[in-house]
Design a protein around this motif. Structure first.
Motif, short mmCIF file in Angstrom:
data_model
loop_
_atom_site.label_atom_id
_atom_site.label_comp_id
_atom_site.label_asym_id
_atom_site.label_seq_id
_atom_site.Cartn_x
_atom_site.Cartn_y
_atom_site.Cartn_z
N ASP A 1 -5.92 70.72 17.80
CA ASP A 1 -4.89 70.46 18.88
C ASP A 1 -3.59 71.13 18.62
O ASP A 1 -2.85 70.98 17.66
N MET A 2 -3.25 71.95 19.72
CA MET A 2 -2.04 72.84 19.49
C MET A 2 -1.00 72.32 20.67
O MET A 2 -1.45 72.23 21.87
N VAL A 3 0.33 72.41 20.26
CA VAL A 3 1.33 72.08 21.05
C VAL A 3 2.47 73.09 20.79
O VAL A 3 2.75 73.45 19.42
N PRO A 4 3.23 73.35 21.75
CA PRO A 4 4.32 74.13 21.46
C PRO A 4 5.75 73.18 21.19
O PRO A 4 5.66 72.19 21.60
N ALA A 5 6.85 73.59 20.50
CA ALA A 5 7.83 72.71 20.13
C ALA A 5 8.88 73.84 19.92
O ALA A 5 9.01 74.79 19.63
N ASP B 1 -3.81 68.76 13.78
CA ASP B 1 -2.89 69.22 14.92
C ASP B 1 -1.95 70.29 14.38
O ASP B 1 -1.54 70.33 12.90
N VAL B 2 -1.28 71.04 15.36
CA VAL B 2 -0.54 72.06 14.92
C VAL B 2 0.53 72.27 16.01
O VAL B 2 0.40 72.15 17.15
N ASN B 3 1.73 72.50 15.48
CA ASN B 3 2.90 72.53 16.40
C ASN B 3 3.27 74.07 16.29
O ASN B 3 3.45 74.83 15.07
N LEU C 1 10.63 84.51 20.55
CA LEU C 1 11.29 83.23 20.16
C LEU C 1 10.55 82.62 19.17
O LEU C 1 10.96 81.56 18.57
N TYR C 2 9.25 83.37 18.69
CA TYR C 2 8.55 82.56 17.73
C TYR C 2 9.26 82.28 16.29
O TYR C 2 10.02 83.14 16.09
N SER C 3 9.04 81.00 15.55
CA SER C 3 9.85 80.76 14.49
C SER C 3 8.78 80.55 13.23
O SER C 3 8.71 81.30 12.37
N HIS C 4 7.86 79.59 13.62
CA HIS C 4 6.82 79.20 12.43
C HIS C 4 5.97 78.22 12.93
O HIS C 4 6.04 77.73 14.09
N ILE C 5 4.76 78.20 12.11
CA ILE C 5 3.49 76.97 12.31
C ILE C 5 4.09 75.78 11.63
O ILE C 5 4.11 76.00 10.52
N TYR C 6 3.86 74.69 12.26
CA TYR C 6 3.95 73.58 11.62
C TYR C 6 2.83 72.68 11.83
O TYR C 6 2.50 72.40 12.74
N PHE C 7 2.22 72.54 10.32
CA PHE C 7 0.94 71.69 10.40
C PHE C 7 1.21 70.36 10.39
O PHE C 7 2.02 69.76 9.31
#
Length: 416
Positions: free
Chosen positions: A204-208, A90-92, A66-72
């Protein structure tokens, strides 16, 4: 993430009345980023983030698919950081669900009102792989679960860190640095990096979930379109992932709904008015030094107030008058606190202030502290007092140690 031109905004001798301290003096001395220092921290955090995300993908096949990208995201990557003493970002971690899904904005009677939160509903029953991050709701049918998605990310991440004994070797400028990594869970999954030669680094990491236009209701698309038109015609240019609109899994905030985040639009709104970002940084620094009841004024609240000012002021030259823009943005923040309302730029019915601070006594004290700032802000002779380290929020008393740092013990006793 940082303005290359802001250093030139202050010219030598640009003061009011000889050697008297000006707002620009304060900004230059305390708010500007040390670009050489920050470059090293950016390299470290970038390499850690990519290593951890690769580790998560290697330990969870579904998340890898499912992985798409990292959003800073957050102040660090938006160019809104104040100084280099605190290192946090913070990282999504963004995932893309190929199944047909729709957003449903509906209040949860068991939760506070959150108009910027929505259910992610699947049109059909999920396959066996996807089902592990879904709930079968008796009313809505199959929905993606922010809790289950967060847990999968967290378990895979912790497994990777255990595999490397919670030690990361990061190379910067041909020198390898060894960082010990500890973690904790709140709304995000937080990684703390420690090395005696560096300030502590918090990530701080959260999934999106990446949202596409056909997943959104018409009224949300219309809201976004109106904001884009207000920014200017350039915002209609193609941008990553439909303007970076994401559904954030904040599992401790809401167990069933995702926060709908239009961060890329907010970021471009601030980038359109370069010096407006200087206002955000300056107001954050004011909050940091005044402390007391101002400490709960989040960066998001301050940024939102400035965004409302940008939308209200059409004259680009307005932001070139540093002192006037700072005074008027701060006045708008003061009025917003007095009205007990800082409305979200995209979801105006969402009151960020009241959602964050529910204690009426705390808000009354914040209002009192704001009135003190209002008295000081219009008098050039009180700039030093306004930004004095160890200053009381309610009066002109200052509590500092012999080394010039704030005497927190005496200040807290005085405030009490």
């Amino acid at each position: 993430a940082f303005d290359s031109g802001e250093h030139g905004a202050y010219e030598e001798g640009d003061t009011k009345g000889g050697s008297m301290t000006t707002l620009r003096d304060v900004y230059t001395a305390n708010v500007l980023i040390d670009s050489d220092v920050q470059r090293i921290y950016n390299i470290i955090t970038n390499r850690v983030i990519h290593s951890v995300v690769d580790g998560i993908k290697s330990h969870d096949d579904l998340l890898s698919d499912l992985y798409s990208h990292i959003y800073f995201t957050g102040s660090r990557w938006d160019g809104l950081q104040v100084g280099t003493d605190r290192q946090e970002c913070d990282v999504n971690i963004c995932f893309q669900v190929q199944d047909e899904i729709k957003l449903k904005f509906q209040e949860d009677i068991a939760s506070p009102s959150r108009p910027n939160f929505a259910y992610i509903c699947l049109q059909d029953e999920p396959d066996n792989d996807l089902e592990v991050i879904c709930d079968d709701d008796h009313e809505l049918g199959w929905i993606l679960s922010p809790v289950l998605l967060f847990q999968k990310m967290w378990v895979a991440g912790e497994t990777y860190l255990e595999e490397i004994d919670h030690i990361m070797q990061i190379e910067v400028d041909n020198q390898v640095h060894r960082f010990k990594v500890s973690t904790k869970i709140g709304a995000p999954w937080t990684l703390t990096l420690e090395n005696k030669n560096f300030s502590k680094i918090d990530i701080d990491m959260v999934p999106a979930i990446v949202l596409q236009p056909d997943m959104m209701q018409r009224n949300l698309k219309q809201k976004i379109s109106r904001i884009k038109k207000k920014i200017d015609a350039q915002t209609n240019k193609c941008c990553l992932d439909n303007d970076g609109i994401l559904a954030i899994a904040l599992q401790k905030t809401d167990s069933y709904r995702f926060e709908i985040d239009c961060h890329e639009i907010e970021r471009r709104l601030l980038f359109q008015k370069g010096q407006a970002k200087m206002m955000v940084r300056m107001m954050k620094y004011l909050r940091n030094v005044r402390k007391g009841p101002l400490e709960k004024l989040s960066s998001h609240m301050i940024k939102t107030v400035v965004m409302h000012k940008i939308l209200a002021v059409r004259d680009d030259d307005y932001w070139n008058n540093f002192e006037k823009a700072f005074e008027e943005c701060t006045e708008l923040l003061i009025r917003s606190v007095k009205r007990r309302n800082i409305s979200d730029a995209i979801f105006p019915s969402f009151n960020i202030l009241i959602n964050k601070i529910k204690d009426k006594n705390y808000l009354e004290n914040m209002d009192r502290a704001m009135k003190n700032i209002q008295l000081l802000i219009h008098d050039d002779h009180h700039i030093d007092t306004l930004f004095a380290v160890g200053a009381c929020s309610f009066c002109y008393q200052i509590f500092t140690k012999s080394d010039g740092t704030s005497d927190e013990k005496l200040l807290k006793k005085h405030l009490a």
